[in-house]
Design a protein around this motif. Structure first.
Motif, PDB file in Angstrom:
ATOM      1  N   ALA A  87      -5.994   0.233   6.399  1.00 12.75           N
ATOM      2  CA  ALA A  87      -6.008  -0.159   5.106  1.00 12.75           C
ATOM      3  C   ALA A  87      -6.940   0.498   4.366  1.00 12.75           C
ATOM      4  CB  ALA A  87      -6.645  -1.572   5.208  1.00 12.75           C
ATOM      5  N   LEU A  88      -8.330   1.079   4.957  1.00 10.13           N
ATOM      6  CA  LEU A  88      -9.171   1.971   4.098  1.00 10.13           C
ATOM      7  C   LEU A  88      -8.826   3.227   3.769  1.00 10.13           C
ATOM      8  CD1 LEU A  88     -12.718   1.193   5.954  1.00 10.13           C
ATOM      9  CD2 LEU A  88     -11.858   0.362   3.718  1.00 10.13           C
ATOM     10  N   ASN A  89      -7.758   3.812   4.776  1.00  8.45           N
ATOM     11  CA  ASN A  89      -7.299   5.095   4.284  1.00  8.45           C
ATOM     12  C   ASN A  89      -6.343   4.884   3.081  1.00  8.45           C
ATOM     13  OD1 ASN A  89      -8.245   7.147   5.803  1.00  8.45           O
ATOM     14  ND2 ASN A  89      -7.313   6.147   7.770  1.00  8.45           N
ATOM     15  N   ASP A  90      -5.629   3.802   3.118  1.00  7.20           N
ATOM     16  CA  ASP A  90      -4.793   3.696   1.924  1.00  7.20           C
ATOM     17  C   ASP A  90      -5.258   2.739   0.709  1.00  7.20           C
ATOM     18  OD1 ASP A  90      -2.328   4.377   1.454  1.00  7.20           O
ATOM     19  OD2 ASP A  90      -1.195   2.901   2.300  1.00  7.20           O
ATOM     20  N   LEU A  91      -6.552   3.099   0.498  1.00  3.44           N
ATOM     21  CA  LEU A  91      -7.185   2.252  -0.477  1.00  3.44           C
ATOM     22  C   LEU A  91      -7.196   2.734  -2.009  1.00  3.44           C
ATOM     23  CD1 LEU A  91      -8.200  -0.477   0.380  1.00  3.44           C
ATOM     24  CD2 LEU A  91     -10.619   0.190  -0.006  1.00  3.44           C
ATOM     25  N   ASP A  92      -6.815   4.175  -1.926  1.00  9.41           N
ATOM     26  CA  ASP A  92      -6.949   4.787  -3.315  1.00  9.41           C
ATOM     27  C   ASP A  92      -5.801   4.141  -4.273  1.00  9.41           C
ATOM     28  OD1 ASP A  92      -8.510   6.237  -1.637  1.00  9.41           O
ATOM     29  OD2 ASP A  92      -7.346   8.258  -1.985  1.00  9.41           O
ATOM     30  N   ASP A  93      -4.770   3.980  -3.705  1.00  4.97           N
ATOM     31  CA  ASP A  93      -3.697   3.246  -4.587  1.00  4.97           C
ATOM     32  C   ASP A  93      -4.088   2.249  -5.119  1.00  4.97           C
ATOM     33  OD1 ASP A  93      -1.465   4.428  -5.797  1.00  4.97           O
ATOM     34  OD2 ASP A  93      -0.143   4.646  -3.742  1.00  4.97           O
ATOM     35  N   PRO A  94      -4.454   1.215  -4.155  1.00  4.00           N
ATOM     36  CA  PRO A  94      -4.538  -0.218  -4.819  1.00  4.00           C
ATOM     37  C   PRO A  94      -5.818  -0.268  -5.842  1.00  4.00           C
ATOM     38  CG  PRO A  94      -4.680  -0.341  -2.357  1.00  4.00           C
ATOM     39  CD  PRO A  94      -4.379   1.016  -2.880  1.00  4.00           C
ATOM     40  N   LEU A  95      -6.820   0.603  -5.529  1.00  2.00           N
ATOM     41  CA  LEU A  95      -7.772   0.489  -6.409  1.00  2.00           C
ATOM     42  C   LEU A  95      -7.403   0.917  -7.876  1.00  2.00           C
ATOM     43  CD1 LEU A  95     -11.034   1.359  -4.016  1.00  2.00           C
ATOM     44  CD2 LEU A  95     -10.535  -0.920  -5.481  1.00  2.00           C
ATOM     45  N   SER A  96      -6.995   2.287  -7.682  1.00  2.00           N
ATOM     46  CA  SER A  96      -6.528   2.736  -9.101  1.00  2.00           C
ATOM     47  C   SER A  96      -5.788   1.836  -9.730  1.00  2.00           C
ATOM     48  CB  SER A  96      -5.859   4.072  -8.905  1.00  2.00           C
ATOM     49  OG  SER A  96      -6.599   4.975  -8.022  1.00  2.00           O
ATOM     50  N   LEU A  97      -4.775   1.250  -9.222  1.00  2.00           N
ATOM     51  CA  LEU A  97      -3.739   0.382  -9.897  1.00  2.00           C
ATOM     52  C   LEU A  97      -4.283  -0.975 -10.419  1.00  2.00           C
ATOM     53  CD1 LEU A  97      -0.791   0.770 -10.561  1.00  2.00           C
ATOM     54  CD2 LEU A  97      -0.102  -0.732  -8.720  1.00  2.00           C
ATOM     55  N   CYS A  98      -5.169  -1.463  -9.527  1.00  2.00           N
ATOM     56  CA  CYS A  98      -5.724  -2.794  -9.934  1.00  2.00           C
ATOM     57  C   CYS A  98      -6.891  -2.397 -11.060  1.00  2.00           C
ATOM     58  CB  CYS A  98      -6.505  -3.495  -8.741  1.00  2.00           C
ATOM     59  SG  CYS A  98      -5.274  -4.131  -7.641  1.00  2.00           S
ATOM     60  N   SER A  99      -7.310  -1.471 -11.173  1.00  2.00           N
ATOM     61  CA  SER A  99      -8.519  -1.200 -12.165  1.00  2.00           C
ATOM     62  C   SER A  99      -7.620  -0.793 -13.298  1.00  2.00           C
ATOM     63  CB  SER A  99      -9.590  -0.103 -11.907  1.00  2.00           C
ATOM     64  OG  SER A  99      -8.862   1.026 -11.345  1.00  2.00           O
TER      65      SER A  99
END
Lengths: 431, 602
Positions: free
Chosen positions: B132-144
């Protein structure tokens, strides 16, 4: 009728004027003036400097959160016994006047039972029907997220020695789910989710970085231009945009008509050419042919047998051939792997539409802001996210299809004078 | 076997049987395209490109969207799809009652619509936490990004507020764990990189301007993605918070003043204060400072795992430690014209404190008149007559980001208001392979600090080219020469010894035998790993050089020659600079002396 209304006053006499007119306002004003004169002159005649002063110090804004300072405790208000609502609770000691008067159900018992049964059934139906989900939702309280990875460290120690089939059964029993195929864990693309920005895309870049970015953009533009030129060359240039006129058509259709008479002599020669029809073979010829075929087959068979017998002596050559073939296979495998790796870092063709990258975001040299406040934002973050997903093969590129509602237009003819007079022409008006 | 057995059907096996077109999938799953798209995104199932399209499409050459058949079969077992079928049925009922003009019934049906949750998908798609941590870039960018969206009718308000809350929570975690490593102001947005449990997480925070939605983006698809990502981020945040003993949902450690504003309730104000990122969070238990001590064993393990030198790893850790305390002791006041959130985040994540005008936004901790403020971020000319404090530096906001990337507080005089700023360099720029050409020391220092190799650069003195072989080769050469010399000496000594032995043999065999019998303390053979390695690498380099094809060989030597020329030039220029610097220092000293004598005379 007798009483005089206020609007109607005799105005011809001084007396009535004195009586009726309200001069309290004038008196008040004059009193005020006298008062002001007593205390240092009229205010309206004074300069504004004498009355006002300019407040030069700003209002001090209180900080919002006070560090290490607790909020003073307020005595807790007993919400149930607010004084303002005491009236609603009634006087102490007085009883609520409730009158119990039940109406006795005089129906016979079997009818009562029947209705009760009906009622229960309908309630059950209601519960079973649509609102069940709603009720469940209400019952469920808002819960904090549970940790799905809580048992990461304490993985199933028994898992190692269990039979695969048994393990599967156990998993299905405990989790009740089908396992996710392993290949799904392979990432769809080697590209990063958030691509690091070009150094020249800094809001205040170094000159070298910025020129490198501009160069890149120029290259992209050149490629676009070259593409455009190529398409032009291959389409528009090949098919002239001028429509053929009637004259062109006549010319084309009558092409060679005038020349016909001049070249008549040549054509006559060509007409004389007749295709030769081969003669049918005789029986002898056919037999000989058959014999030849048989002999040839026999010869070939002999050759193959001889070759296979002699293959013993060809061991070295065969080994060499095998080695060569193996080497070729290895090489091809390597090439295939390379190709696959290259595929993993670029958008694939997942549908009808091709992936189209966004244009490079950049500030031109004169657009560069001197400070952060004047920053000129380029590109769209949402679009970038969207394109990134497409680029990483997670969603397929699509063109938005908007369906236009086409209503069939109703057409009707208005009955006009012309209808009544059939000799006149009908005109369609309702377009 | 020809003639016997069944005839093989075409496209019954092999690649043709692996795929399914989208239409087939829809038919199989009994859902419409919209639901299918939702299902695929939530489950993490993507279209595939076949190796050979005509084969996969059973002879058709049209470009269709294909899915793995196995994927679709897997989707059939998903509980979500049952919900979707329920929803479909419900929708039909609603339509029917609407058609009958039974609006009350339609409303009731609409109210009790089945709802789905995605909790089970998180574990399924990310079996371990590190996945999950490895794939966190996408969620963070989209959510922000979603966090700043206007709540229009097409976008649910809950989704936007969830996105906002979750990104703020994550930033709070980064602040509390001091995990920020890189920060960059780009024209596209603010790029941040944090190290979360050893994994680098990069995300973009958009500039806070009026948001214009692009036309050619499918908003529905993005909303589905962010729906899943909010679920994921919720779980991730929960676990991260618990790893730091922080309370989840976040609570502020300090109590605030009562709201003076009547337009906000206490709850709203609390949320706003959390979103302000300016106050530390409440912890269930205070952290122990055990991890401050340098654990050599752990370091060695890390170095071994990464295949790096222990020294290198240690230096990097020191740098990280320094970075984590970068703004410690800095009390920053942020002007109202400066973008607040990224600044507060960067400053607080590296140990600083900050505040702003209380009338600007909730969450301010001290006012501008506070004398203990050390830096004030200002991005415009000071208004006429405004009071200037001598106890603080007035700097432009770039100072914060440059300091983060340098790992050191940048000199403030470069960032005074009105001064032309130094360029804002990208920390994401990859190391350039240099030819050893001359780089002025000022730039070198900046670059070296960016890459965390400033010490190495200072030692080398010339260019920093850690990746080039040539430098190492030169070092090796000198080292080898020395070693050879030593070897020669040693061997000479041995020879002498042996000579002496022979003479003794001549004199008397017995004595020699006795002498041989004598036990002498053995020498410990020193094994210099580094030297051996260098020698080996040098040998490897020349071995590789021999593998170059004949036609490329001359180009290779040309490159080598060019490199050498560059290095020679660099050496000369460095020498020149050294001389000039020396002269300048001398001149300065002379001047000082003269001044002193002049003073003494007077």
């Amino acid at each position: 009728m007798g009483a005089k209304s206020k609007g109607r006053i005799p105005r011809n006499k001084k007396k009535s004027w004195k009586k009726q007119v309200d001069i309290s306002e004038v008196d008040e004003y004059l009193d005020d003036v006298r008062l002001q004169e007593r205390f240092g002159g009229l205010v309206s005649e004074k300069e504004s400097d004498e009355i006002f002063t300019i407040d030069k110090s700003p209002d001090e804004a209180d900080p919002d959160v006070l560090l290490r300072q607790k909020r003073p405790k307020r005595p807790k208000v007993d919400q149930d016994n607010l004084r303002c609502f005491q009236n609603l609770k009634g006087l102490p000691g007085a009883k609520v006047p409730v009158k119990h008067n039940y109406i006795k159900d005089k129906r016979p018992d079997y009818i009562k039972a029947k209705t009760n049964r009906k009622k229960a059934a309908s309630e059950l139906l209601a519960a079973v029907s649509n609102d069940i989900a709603l009720k469940k939702g209400e019952e469920k309280k808002k819960q904090l997220p549970k940790d799905p990875w809580a048992d990461d460290e304490t993985a199933d120690p028994a898992g190692d020695w269990l039979e695969p089939a048994l393990r599967k059964m156990r998993r299905c029993r405990t989790e009740g789910t089908v396992r996710r195929p392993l290949y799904m864990r392979v990432k769809r693309s080697l590209l990063p989710a958030v691509e690091p920005p070009h150094a020249g895309q800094s809001y205040h870049p170094e000159a070298a970085d910025h020129s490198a970015l501009l160069e890149e953009a120029v290259l992209v533009e050149h490629k676009k231009e070259a593409d455009f030129q190529r398409w032009e060359r291959q389409t528009t240039a090949k098919f002239p945009s001028r429509r053929p006129t009637e004259a062109d058509w006549i010319k084309e259709m009558s092409g060679g008509l005038g020349e016909d008479e001049e070249e008549k002599g040549d054509e006559e020669k060509s007409v004389t050419l007749v295709k030769k029809v081969p003669k049918p073979k005789t029986r002898q010829q056919r037999r000989k042919m058959r014999e030849r075929e048989v002999a040839e087959r026999q010869r070939l068979a002999a050759v193959t047998t001889r070759r296979s017998e002699n293959e013993v002596f060809r061991v070295r050559t065969i080994a060499k051939e095998l080695r060569a073939r193996e080497a070729r296979t290895v090489e091809r495998q390597a090439r295939r792997l390379e190709r696959q790796c290259a595929r993993a870092s670029q958008p694939l063709t997942l549908g009808r539409e091709r992936f189209e990258p966004t244009s490079l975001e950049l500030n031109l040299t004169e657009e560069l802001p001197g400070s952060l406040r004047n920053i000129r934002v380029e590109g769209d973050p949402l679009q970038e996210r969207f394109k990134s997903l497409q680029k990483r093969n997670i969603i397929e590129p699509r063109v938005r299809t908007t369906q236009k509602k086409k209503f069939k237009r109703k057409r009707f003819d208005r009955i006009t004078a012309s209808d009544r007079e059939p000799n006149k022409l009908k005109t369609e008006r309702n377009f | 076997m020809t003639g016997s057995g069944k005839m093989k059907k075409k496209y019954a096996s092999g690649e043709a049987s692996w795929y399914m077109t989208r239409k087939q999938a829809l038919d199989k799953l009994q859902v419409n395209l919209r639901d299918f798209r939702r299902l695929c995104i939530l489950k993490g199932i993507y279209p595939r490109e076949p190796i050979k399209r005509t084969r996969a499409q059973k002879g058709s050459t049209e470009k269709k969207t294909l899915y793995y058949k196995k994927d679709i079969q897997f989707l059939l077992h998903e509980p979500l799809i049952w919900k979707m079928w329920d929803m479909k049925a419900r929708h039909k009922k609603i339509q029917k009652s609407k058609g009958k003009r039974d609006f009350e019934g339609a409303q009731r049906l609409n109210k009790g619509r089945p709802k789905y949750d995605l909790d089970h998908l998180v574990k399924e798609r990310y079996p371990t936490f590190s996945d999950a941590l490895n794939d966190l870039d996408d969620p963070l960018s989209l959510c922000s990004l979603f966090a700043i969206m206007p709540t229009v009718s097409k976008l649910s308000e809950a989704l936007v507020s969830d996105c906002r809350r979750l990104t703020v929570e994550f930033m709070h975690y980064v602040i509390e764990s001091r995990a920020l490593r890189k920060a960059f102001i780009s024209i596209k947005g603010y790029y941040f990189q944090a190290e979360v449990q050893g994994i680098a997480v990069t995300w973009v925070m958009p500039h806070h301007f009026v948001y214009m939605r692009p036309e050619n983006v499918d908003m529905k698809v993005m909303a589905i993605f962010s729906e899943f990502y909010t679920t994921l981020l919720g779980f991730v945040n929960y676990r991260l918070y618990h790893s730091l003993n922080l309370m989840y949902p976040p609570k502020l450690a300090l109590t605030g003043a009562t709201p003076t504003d009547t337009c906000m309730s206490t709850r709203e104000l609390d949320d706003e204060r959390v979103a302000a990122l300016n106050t530390p969070l409440a912890r269930a238990r205070l952290p122990d400072d055990a991890d401050d001590a340098d654990d050599d064993a752990e370091l060695a393990l890390m170095a071994a795992a990464a295949g790096e030198e222990l020294e290198e790893v240690r230096r990097r850790r020191q740098r990280t430690r320094r970075l984590q305390r970068l703004f410690a002791g800095c009390r920053v006041f942020i002007g109202r014209e400066v973008p607040r959130e990224p600044m507060v985040f960067a400053i607080r994540a590296l140990g600083g404190t900050c505040s702003w005008d209380a009338s600007c936004a909730p969450g301010a901790t001290y006012s501008e008149t506070d004398e203990t403020i050390t830096h004030q971020l200002i991005d415009r000319a000071m208004p006429q007559g405004a009071k200037k404090y001598t106890s603080r530096y007035y700097v432009q906001p770039q100072w914060v980001f440059d300091s983060v990337n340098c790992g050191d507080l940048r000199p403030v005089q470069l960032y005074f208001p009105g001064v032309e700023l130094p360029p804002h360099l990208s920390p994401f720029k990859e190391e350039e392979v240099t030819w050893g050409e001359y780089v002025p020391p000022d730039k070198l220092k900046l670059l070296g600090q960016l890459q965390g190799t400033e010490q190495a650069a200072a030692e080398d003195g010339v260019g920093d080219n850690p990746s080039s072989d040539e430098d190492a080769d030169e070092d090796q050469e000198s080292a080898d020469e020395k070693q050879e010399d030593e070897d020669n000496e040693e061997s000479d000594g041995e020879e002498e010894d042996s000579d002496g032995g022979e003479e003794m043999e001549d004199e008397s065999a017995e004595d020699s035998a006795k002498a041989k019998m004598k036990v002498t303390p053995g020498k410990i053979e020193k094994v210099d790993d580094r030297k051996d390695k260098m020698k080996e690498s040098k040998e490897d380099f020349w071995m590789r050089a021999r593998m170059i094809k004949k036609k490329d060989k001359h180009r290779f030597y040309k490159l080598l020659k060019r490199k050498k020329l560059m290095q020679e030039e660099a050496r000369l220029l460095t020498k020149k600079r050294q001389i000039v610097e020396k002269e300048m220092a001398e001149r300065k000293r002379q001047e000082k002396k003269q001044m002193k004598t002049a003073l003494a005379q007077t």
